[in-house]
Scaffold this active site. Structure first.
Site, PDB file in Angstrom:
ATOM      1  CB  CYS A  72       5.921  16.119  30.717  1.00  0.00           C
ATOM      2  SG  CYS A  72       5.016  16.164  29.241  1.00  0.00           S
ATOM      3  CB  CYS A 121       9.419  19.635  26.605  1.00  0.00           C
ATOM      4  SG  CYS A 121       7.654  21.303  25.889  1.00  0.00           S
ATOM      5  CB  CYS A 146       0.339  21.637  28.274  1.00  0.00           C
ATOM      6  SG  CYS A 146       1.500  20.949  26.800  1.00  0.00           S
ATOM      7  CB  CYS A 185      10.053  15.124  10.169  1.00  0.00           C
ATOM      8  SG  CYS A 185       9.864  13.690   9.888  1.00  0.00           S
TER       9      CYS A 185
END
Length: 453
Positions: A81, A84, A161, A410
């Protein structure tokens, strides 16, 4: 092409750092190799997979000397995935790496010598996301759900998740199990057939309210009542069920048409003492616990006594603006998205703020207009997207010269770039506070405090 390594070489290397997507970085005679799964300060045996002119890629074969921060990733699809990147790095190690990353970026890109403080992390760095956007696919008659694999639009199929809410997990499992019976055939990007594109789950951390959004290709839901019944049975706290229609051939999640199927069209949440209404398509920070930490830091750096006028560029739905309005004489918010400005006005009214003013348009156009109208700022706050501030806005700040700038970022790389421009224009960066908004990932937010010299 001469490189110090070639494809299929097997080497033992020392890993020095991580890339922005979590791959280990080792250098052979100055030539970088990116190694998925490697961690800083590890010695590892690798197999070179591909070499390009300036860098190459390698596979981790064996870790010879292990980082003291290496842990077993708890997620069964970690590495497959793309959600992460750092579950194999302890949380202590993640915070240390992020602090070092921010510090290095400031020096390398911005030549900024301001102190970078230790990262403000979470006590429990799991299940923090209040918004989940879950894609679906159909393979060999089986419905898959989860999140996209790294650099791919193939789904890493999972039923849980670890960074999203329990509510999102339950709804994901039940919709996957019942999708075919409910005529929610997953949409296929290649054939352009199928109906269900995404399930979006939003949760108010403080209120417990849950919104469920079905994003489909067609406006007609043939089993609408059964869909509503299933969602309400699975999630008793649901207060809003919404249908969004996206007919376009795009990987953008939402379409332009949104209808409420059941309940309210918004849910509510609180950040600190400020209440917000959140619609299906509202921008709202996905980690509300750390958002409060981030905004309190911005408020601290703004140093408001109650007499200041503050301009909030990129104000969105007014999240930072309303935080500032608690301590400022007046807050002026500008945002290019008209719908966000309407949300900001509604949120100000919801909280009883009478010292706010919001206007839609580009910040670099609206702010000079305000100055000509006599609306000048003592403090200017920016919270731009990942690409950083528009160059015209930076020039506007330098021209208008507010005495203090608070930059919420960010993306540390674009923050460093923009701080350099502001410092060259007469400002001094006093301090930078990183905040970990996205544990288990390589992302890190930061707040910078600048004063006019």
């Amino acid at each position: 092409m001469n490189t110090p390594v070639t494809k299929n070489d097997r080497l033992t290397v020392h890993i020095e750092d991580l890339t922005h997507d979590g791959a280990g970085v080792a250098k052979v005679d100055g030539y970088p190799l990116f190694i998925q799964g490697g961690l800083p300060n590890e010695t590892a045996e690798i197999h070179v997979l591909k070499t390009l002119k300036n860098y190459g890629f390698a596979k981790l074969i064996n870790v010879v000397e292990t980082s003291p921060f290496r842990v077993d990733a708890p997620c069964p699809v970690f590495g497959e995935c793309g959600g992460c990147q750092l579950q194999h790095l302890s949380y202590e190690g993640q915070l240390a790496w992020k602090e070092n990353m921010v510090r290095n970026v400031m020096k390398r890109i911005g030549k900024i010598d301001a102190p970078v403080l230790p990262v403000k992390g979470m006590e429990k760095p799991w299940e923090y996301r209040n918004k989940s956007q879950i894609p679906f696919a159909l393979e060999d008659g089986q419905v898959l759900s989860g999140f996209y694999q790294s650099k791919s639009h193939r789904i890493a199929d999972t039923n849980t998740c670890l960074i999203q809410s329990d509510e999102a997990d339950r709804l994901m499992r039940e919709v996957k199990e019942n999708a075919l019976q409910l005529d929610l055939i997953p949409y296929n990007e290649d054939t352009k057939k199928g109906q269900l594109r995404h399930l979006v789950v939003r949760k108010g951390r403080a209120t417990g309210e849950v919104m469920v959004v079905l994003v489909t290709r067609h406006p007609k839901l043939s089993k609408k009542d059964a869909i509503i019944e299933l969602i309400r049975k699975v999630e008793p706290n649901v207060t809003s069920i919404v249908h969004n229609v996206n007919k376009r051939n795009t990987n953008v999640i939402f379409g332009d048409e949104t209808n409420t199927l059941w309940g309210k069209h918004v849910i509510e949440d609180l950040i600190g003492n400020v209440r917000f209404e959140i619609s299906a398509r509202s921008f709202y920070q996905v980690n509300p616990e750390q958002t409060e930490v981030l905004y309190k830091q911005a408020l601290d750096y703004a140093q408001l006594s109650g007499d200041e006028t503050v301009i909030d560029a990129y104000c969105g739905i007014g999240t930072i603006s309303l935080f500032l309005a608690q301590k400022a004489k007046q807050v002026l918010g500008v945002e290019i998205v008209p719908q966000a400005i309407e949300d900001a006005k509604r949120n100000a009214e919801l909280n009883g703020f009478t010292n706010t003013y919001f206007e839609a348009g580009p910040a670099e156009v609206i702010i000079p207009k305000w100055y000509k109208e006599g609306k000048t700022a003592d403090v200017l706050v920016v919270d731009p997207p990942r690409k950083g501030c528009d160059e015209a806005l930076l020039n506007t700040i330098i021209e208008q010269r507010p005495k203090r700038v608070v930059y919420v970022s960010c993306n540390p790389a674009t923050l460093a770039r923009d701080l350099r421009i502001l410092e060259d224009g007469g400002y001094k960066t006093k301090e930078i506070q990183p905040v970990d908004m996205f544990p288990q990932t390589t992302h890190c937010e930061a707040v910078a405090w600048l004063e006019l010299v």
